[in-house]
Design an enzyme around this catalytic site. Structure first.
Site, PDB file in Angstrom:
ATOM      1  N   HIS A 147      51.874  62.138 -19.797  1.00 49.29           N
ATOM      2  CA  HIS A 147      52.237  60.621 -20.202  1.00 49.29           C
ATOM      3  C   HIS A 147      52.749  59.697 -18.949  1.00 49.29           C
ATOM      4  O   HIS A 147      52.788  58.582 -19.273  1.00 49.29           O
ATOM      5  CB  HIS A 147      53.366  60.656 -21.195  1.00 49.29           C
ATOM      6  CG  HIS A 147      54.735  60.775 -20.777  1.00 49.29           C
ATOM      7  ND1 HIS A 147      55.498  62.054 -20.820  1.00 49.29           N
ATOM      8  CD2 HIS A 147      55.664  59.879 -20.266  1.00 49.29           C
ATOM      9  CE1 HIS A 147      56.565  61.873 -20.494  1.00 49.29           C
ATOM     10  NE2 HIS A 147      56.884  60.650 -19.802  1.00 49.29           N
ATOM     11  N   ASP A 168      66.966  59.732  -1.013  1.00 47.58           N
ATOM     12  CA  ASP A 168      67.625  58.672  -1.187  1.00 47.58           C
ATOM     13  C   ASP A 168      66.268  57.378  -1.498  1.00 47.58           C
ATOM     14  O   ASP A 168      65.773  57.091  -0.115  1.00 47.58           O
ATOM     15  CB  ASP A 168      68.757  58.054  -0.286  1.00 47.58           C
ATOM     16  CG  ASP A 168      69.195  56.776  -0.732  1.00 47.58           C
ATOM     17  OD1 ASP A 168      68.703  55.969  -1.111  1.00 47.58           O
ATOM     18  OD2 ASP A 168      70.530  56.736  -0.228  1.00 47.58           O
ATOM     19  N   THR A 171      66.757  54.365   1.400  1.00 52.90           N
ATOM     20  CA  THR A 171      66.491  54.524   2.708  1.00 52.90           C
ATOM     21  C   THR A 171      65.414  55.241   3.337  1.00 52.90           C
ATOM     22  O   THR A 171      64.733  56.169   2.413  1.00 52.90           O
ATOM     23  CB  THR A 171      68.010  55.320   3.255  1.00 52.90           C
ATOM     24  OG1 THR A 171      68.035  56.395   2.615  1.00 52.90           O
ATOM     25  CG2 THR A 171      69.150  54.388   2.817  1.00 52.90           C
ATOM     26  N   ASP A 174      67.190  59.847   5.396  1.00 51.54           N
ATOM     27  CA  ASP A 174      68.127  60.011   4.334  1.00 51.54           C
ATOM     28  C   ASP A 174      69.029  60.911   5.117  1.00 51.54           C
ATOM     29  O   ASP A 174      68.832  61.946   5.530  1.00 51.54           O
ATOM     30  CB  ASP A 174      67.529  60.716   3.217  1.00 51.54           C
ATOM     31  CG  ASP A 174      66.434  59.835   2.522  1.00 51.54           C
ATOM     32  OD1 ASP A 174      66.759  58.539   2.826  1.00 51.54           O
ATOM     33  OD2 ASP A 174      65.798  60.421   1.475  1.00 51.54           O
ATOM     34  N   ASP A 211      51.073  69.181 -25.280  1.00 53.90           N
ATOM     35  CA  ASP A 211      50.227  69.498 -23.863  1.00 53.90           C
ATOM     36  C   ASP A 211      50.385  68.282 -23.156  1.00 53.90           C
ATOM     37  O   ASP A 211      49.602  67.584 -22.364  1.00 53.90           O
ATOM     38  CB  ASP A 211      48.801  69.499 -24.316  1.00 53.90           C
ATOM     39  CG  ASP A 211      48.688  70.634 -25.326  1.00 53.90           C
ATOM     40  OD1 ASP A 211      48.633  71.755 -25.344  1.00 53.90           O
ATOM     41  OD2 ASP A 211      48.318  70.111 -26.482  1.00 53.90           O
ATOM     42  N   SER A 308      61.032  61.704 -16.318  1.00 53.29           N
ATOM     43  CA  SER A 308      59.874  62.115 -16.568  1.00 53.29           C
ATOM     44  C   SER A 308      58.757  62.565 -15.969  1.00 53.29           C
ATOM     45  O   SER A 308      58.661  62.051 -14.624  1.00 53.29           O
ATOM     46  CB  SER A 308      59.180  60.748 -17.352  1.00 53.29           C
ATOM     47  OG  SER A 308      59.718  60.240 -18.843  1.00 53.29           O
TER      48      SER A 308
END
Ligand code: NAG
Ligand code: NAG
Ligand code: NAG
Length: 360
Positions: A147, A168, A171, A174, A211, A308
């Site tokens: 998705h 981060d 920045t 990091d 799936d 996600s």
């Protein structure tokens, strides 16, 4: 395949004598599933001439479709598939911070070096929004949710950058002060575009977000030589994940990226309990399938920190290596609903699909 001429002609003679009679009585016949080609062009059958036993001669006779002069033709069966060499790495799942899981939600720098963050640009806008995540599985591929990268989504939002080794998002270099008071910094992230996206063909066809898995082939190879970018381990096909878990919990890391943007600039993580599949199915009114697992949804545990497409991982009993068991797929849109678990794609059901779709 190269034969010594004397061997070839000697054995071929025997063969010809036997087949000639057969061909005379039966004439030419056509092949069911292959072409009628010269025996010399069919290494699988020509190989049998090396050991012209009664059985092997019989096999050759059965395969013969036409004999003319010294060039018998055979129905050449397709070559047996070569055992495939896995393109997934042996070394995987090693996070820099070892056993150190801090009390807070901010992750130790370098703890989850397979995290990939996806920056999108909406058509007509200049700013980059981080809306999904994925995981590095080898030096060319990122695993994520379908998705996040299906054509309908990418028609509206261009996947502009895939960042690896980031922590981060605000920045370039990091830095984090470790428990022992040292300031630890990681190099700038490795940024990629993609060359190919492979969405699972059954995505969203069997049930809601079924799936929900996809592979991204990056435009060039990832530099895996350091420890800031490193692949995660994937379970063998059909591994019973519950059986290998020493505690029934899994870790989700992410920037809390949803379709509305990120929750945090810095990578967060949370430990979540695995939920009984039956119970989860009831919560989701019978809409979950065996290729999905449910995690979270217990009071006091926030299940909305993962992104996600991001990975759900478990650790071995002594810490790393980490094994990715799930992909963040969908969950309660209202993160306040503590009793509703999140639904994840069960990776152990897709190992074969993943391997079949990787190219060197
Ligand atoms: C990677 O991409 C991000 C987002 O476009 C950008 O802010 C960052 O500076 C890039 N990093 C490097 C090392 O190019
Ligand atoms: C995103 O924002 C919309 C509008 O404010 C809201 O309805 C939706 O629930 C949000 N989605 C998530 C996952 O937070
Ligand atoms: C969930 O329930 C539905 C309806 O009873 C069933 O068809 C489906 O197989 C169940 N899924 C799982 C994972 O048990």
């Amino acid at each position: 395949m190269v034969y010594k001429t004397s061997l070839w002609t000697g054995v071929l003679w025997t063969f010809l004598v036997v087949t000639a009679r057969m061909a005379e009585s039966q004439g030419r016949h056509s092949c069911a599933r292959s072409d009628c080609i010269s025996l010399q062009r069919c290494p699988q059958l020509a190989e049998l001439l090396r050991a012209p036993t009664r059985d092997n001669i019989k096999k050759l006779q059965d395969a013969t479709c036409f004999v003319s002069g010294q060039d018998p033709r055979v129905c050449c069966p397709p070559e047996p598939p070569k055992p495939k060499v896995s393109l997934l790495p042996r070394r995987c799942g090693e996070g820099l911070a070892g056993n150190r899981i801090l009390g807070g939600e901010e992750t130790p720098l370098g703890a989850y070096p397979w995290m990939a963050v996806f920056g999108y640009k909406e058509i007509g806008f200049d700013n980059i929004e981080y809306l999904c995540a994925g995981s590095v599985i080898n030096d060319r591929y990122i695993l994520t949710a379908a998705h996040c990268v299906e054509p309908q989504v990418l028609a509206v939002k261009r996947l502009e950058v895939i960042g690896l080794g980031d922590w981060d998002l605000k920045t370039t270099v990091d830095c984090q002060v470790t428990e022992s008071g040292h300031r630890l910094c990681s190099p700038p992230s490795q940024n990629f575009t993609y060359e190919e996206i492979i969405v699972h063909p059954q995505y969203n066809t069997r049930t809601t977000y079924s799936d929900d898995i996809a592979l991204i082939r990056l435009s060039r190879k990832v530099d895996l030589s350091g420890f800031w970018v490193h692949p995660v381990c994937l379970p063998p096909q059909n591994l019973n994940v519950r059986q290998v878990m020493h505690v029934p919990e899994a870790i989700v890391a992410g920037w809390g990226a949803t379709e509305n943007g990120t929750v945090s600039d810095r990578l967060l993580h949370v430990v979540l309990p695995v939920v009984d599949n039956q119970q989860c199915n009831t919560t989701y009114k019978g809409r979950t399938i065996a290729e999905q697992i449910c995690i979270g949804g217990v009071a006091g545990q926030d299940s909305c920190k993962g992104d996600s497409g991001g990975p759900l991982v478990i650790r071995g009993p002594d810490g790393p290596p980490y094994l990715q068991i799930g992909i963040v797929s969908y969950g309660p849109t209202n993160c306040g609903l503590k009793s509703v678990p999140g639904v994840y794609t069960d990776i152990s059901k897709y190992r074969d699909w993943i391997e079949e779709n990787l190219r060197p």
